[in-house]
Motif scaffolding. Sequence first.
Motif, PDB file in Angstrom:
ATOM      1  N   GLY A  26      24.050 -51.281 -24.494  1.00 22.81           N
ATOM      2  CA  GLY A  26      24.028 -50.493 -23.500  1.00 22.81           C
ATOM      3  C   GLY A  26      22.930 -49.445 -23.038  1.00 22.81           C
ATOM      4  N   ALA A  27      21.583 -50.307 -23.407  1.00 22.43           N
ATOM      5  CA  ALA A  27      20.485 -49.478 -23.032  1.00 22.43           C
ATOM      6  C   ALA A  27      20.570 -49.281 -21.414  1.00 22.43           C
ATOM      7  N   ALA A  28      19.636 -48.331 -21.011  1.00 27.51           N
ATOM      8  CA  ALA A  28      19.397 -48.232 -19.570  1.00 27.51           C
ATOM      9  C   ALA A  28      18.704 -49.325 -19.301  1.00 27.51           C
ATOM     10  N   ALA A  29      19.012 -49.817 -18.113  1.00 25.99           N
ATOM     11  CA  ALA A  29      18.416 -51.137 -17.484  1.00 25.99           C
ATOM     12  C   ALA A  29      17.516 -50.602 -16.284  1.00 25.99           C
ATOM     13  N   ILE A  30      16.234 -50.926 -16.167  1.00 33.30           N
ATOM     14  CA  ILE A  30      15.535 -50.673 -15.228  1.00 33.30           C
ATOM     15  C   ILE A  30      14.878 -51.701 -14.516  1.00 33.30           C
ATOM     16  N   MET A  31      14.553 -52.057 -13.128  1.00 32.14           N
ATOM     17  CA  MET A  31      13.802 -53.235 -12.816  1.00 32.14           C
ATOM     18  C   MET A  31      12.703 -52.919 -12.054  1.00 32.14           C
ATOM     19  N   SER A  32      11.712 -53.704 -11.824  1.00 30.17           N
ATOM     20  CA  SER A  32      10.668 -53.497 -10.965  1.00 30.17           C
ATOM     21  C   SER A  32      10.650 -54.414  -9.967  1.00 30.17           C
ATOM     22  N   THR A  33       9.970 -54.192  -8.809  1.00 28.49           N
ATOM     23  CA  THR A  33      10.079 -54.930  -7.741  1.00 28.49           C
ATOM     24  C   THR A  33       8.731 -55.591  -7.175  1.00 28.49           C
ATOM     25  N   PRO A  34       7.967 -56.134  -8.069  1.00 36.57           N
ATOM     26  CA  PRO A  34       6.406 -56.500  -7.432  1.00 36.57           C
ATOM     27  C   PRO A  34       6.294 -57.748  -6.392  1.00 36.57           C
ATOM     28  N   ARG A  35       7.318 -58.393  -6.501  1.00 39.61           N
ATOM     29  CA  ARG A  35       7.548 -59.654  -5.700  1.00 39.61           C
ATOM     30  C   ARG A  35       9.160 -60.076  -5.492  1.00 39.61           C
ATOM     31  N   PRO A  36       9.777 -59.123  -4.627  1.00 36.39           N
ATOM     32  CA  PRO A  36      11.245 -59.400  -4.530  1.00 36.39           C
ATOM     33  C   PRO A  36      11.435 -60.788  -3.823  1.00 36.39           C
ATOM     34  N   PRO A  42      21.394 -52.669 -11.817  1.00 36.75           N
ATOM     35  CA  PRO A  42      20.797 -51.840 -12.973  1.00 36.75           C
ATOM     36  C   PRO A  42      20.853 -50.407 -12.686  1.00 36.75           C
ATOM     37  N   ASP A  43      20.560 -49.638 -13.746  1.00 42.02           N
ATOM     38  CA  ASP A  43      20.497 -48.250 -13.768  1.00 42.02           C
ATOM     39  C   ASP A  43      19.783 -47.571 -12.586  1.00 42.02           C
ATOM     40  N   LEU A  44      18.371 -48.336 -12.396  1.00 40.78           N
ATOM     41  CA  LEU A  44      17.506 -47.748 -11.500  1.00 40.78           C
ATOM     42  C   LEU A  44      16.525 -49.046 -11.123  1.00 40.78           C
ATOM     43  N   VAL A  45      16.298 -49.068  -9.879  1.00 41.96           N
ATOM     44  CA  VAL A  45      15.313 -50.071  -9.298  1.00 41.96           C
ATOM     45  C   VAL A  45      13.958 -49.496  -8.723  1.00 41.96           C
ATOM     46  N   LEU A  46      12.940 -49.674  -9.471  1.00 46.59           N
ATOM     47  CA  LEU A  46      11.561 -49.049  -8.861  1.00 46.59           C
ATOM     48  C   LEU A  46      11.050 -49.919  -7.847  1.00 46.59           C
ATOM     49  N   THR A  47      10.961 -49.427  -6.496  1.00 50.61           N
ATOM     50  CA  THR A  47      10.396 -50.017  -5.418  1.00 50.61           C
ATOM     51  C   THR A  47       9.000 -49.723  -4.983  1.00 50.61           C
ATOM     52  N   GLN A  48       8.430 -50.567  -4.079  1.00 49.62           N
ATOM     53  CA  GLN A  48       7.272 -50.246  -3.501  1.00 49.62           C
ATOM     54  C   GLN A  48       7.085 -50.179  -1.871  1.00 49.62           C
TER      55      GLN A  48
END
Length: 335
Positions: free
Chosen positions: A82-92, A107-113
């Motif tokens: 149950g860890a917090a899930a974060i995703m990056s989006t360098p090349r969606p 996920p809990d949060l998506v980091l966008t650019q």
Amino acid sequence: MRICLISNYSGMLGEGMRNIAFYLHSELSQRHDVLHLSLKDLFTISFWERIKRFQPQIIHYLPGPSTKSFLIARAAKIFGGGAAAIMSTPRPDFFGPIRWLICFFKPDLVLTQSHETERILGSLGCKTRFLPHGVDTEKFQASTSESRQHLRRKYQLSAQKFIILHVGPLKKGRNLQVLADLQRGRDNQVVVIGSSIEPVDHRICKGLKQAGCLVWRSYFANIEELYALADCYIFPTLSSKDSVELPLSVMEAMACNLPVLSTRFGALPRVFSEGDGMYFVDKIEDFAPMLDYVKKTTGKTKTREKVLPYSWTNVVTELEGIYKSILGEGRLATK
């Protein structure tokens, strides 16, 4: 913090997403317990067992993402207790017909650019936060005229030519014909550093060479030297599938205080304002006249100043704050 990074890094630099994973791991591991897993081991039992044993507080999925990435991140969250899930989006790459599945595996949060990626993910119900990736501002530095000439002798390049640099895969989607057109200028010398990892479009490669461009397909451990000997960096890419949204090569060129001519690609216009050596073109045919303008302009380049806020140290410090915030929200939710 116990942080599990999932990436496509497998021990060799050279491509944008691999470099991002390497630098994130290097910075985070100085202050945290970091487990870095490679997607090449995804279908092995040990991949999932290591997550379970590690019991991470944060699972950060770095490459892509694609619709499949969201499924992998959710599975990793379950195996991680149950860890917090974060995703990056360098090349969606989640623009296909089944992207609606993301709604069920958020996920809990998506980091966008880029604004566009942020808009799409928001419409799918994802919580997003803007965070660019970083650049190594220690390795990539502005050169002096003396060091530039020394490096040109080292690489057997003309001291008199105006050297135009491009670094990246030799693919059709990179729009590299622009470089062949610019090579036709009498005092120009285009140098293209092609990826030693990714497949090559041989027609593109042949066309560049026939135009007089120098095409070097090797892994350069001291790639900063190639930036340091150049007069200008050009990024003509149009296709979102052929580069990370915030091209690392552009940031490296800026860290070396090179003038940069670029399309309005991905997150570049969001992160960097135009001016002081950063030039955006709206039409491909604008590259040539813009280059002529740059060649006549001296002493006005301040691209390094623009990119310094995005040193890896600064970016990871902000990322650590995001991790702590997510963990804090999780603790509040369980009370």
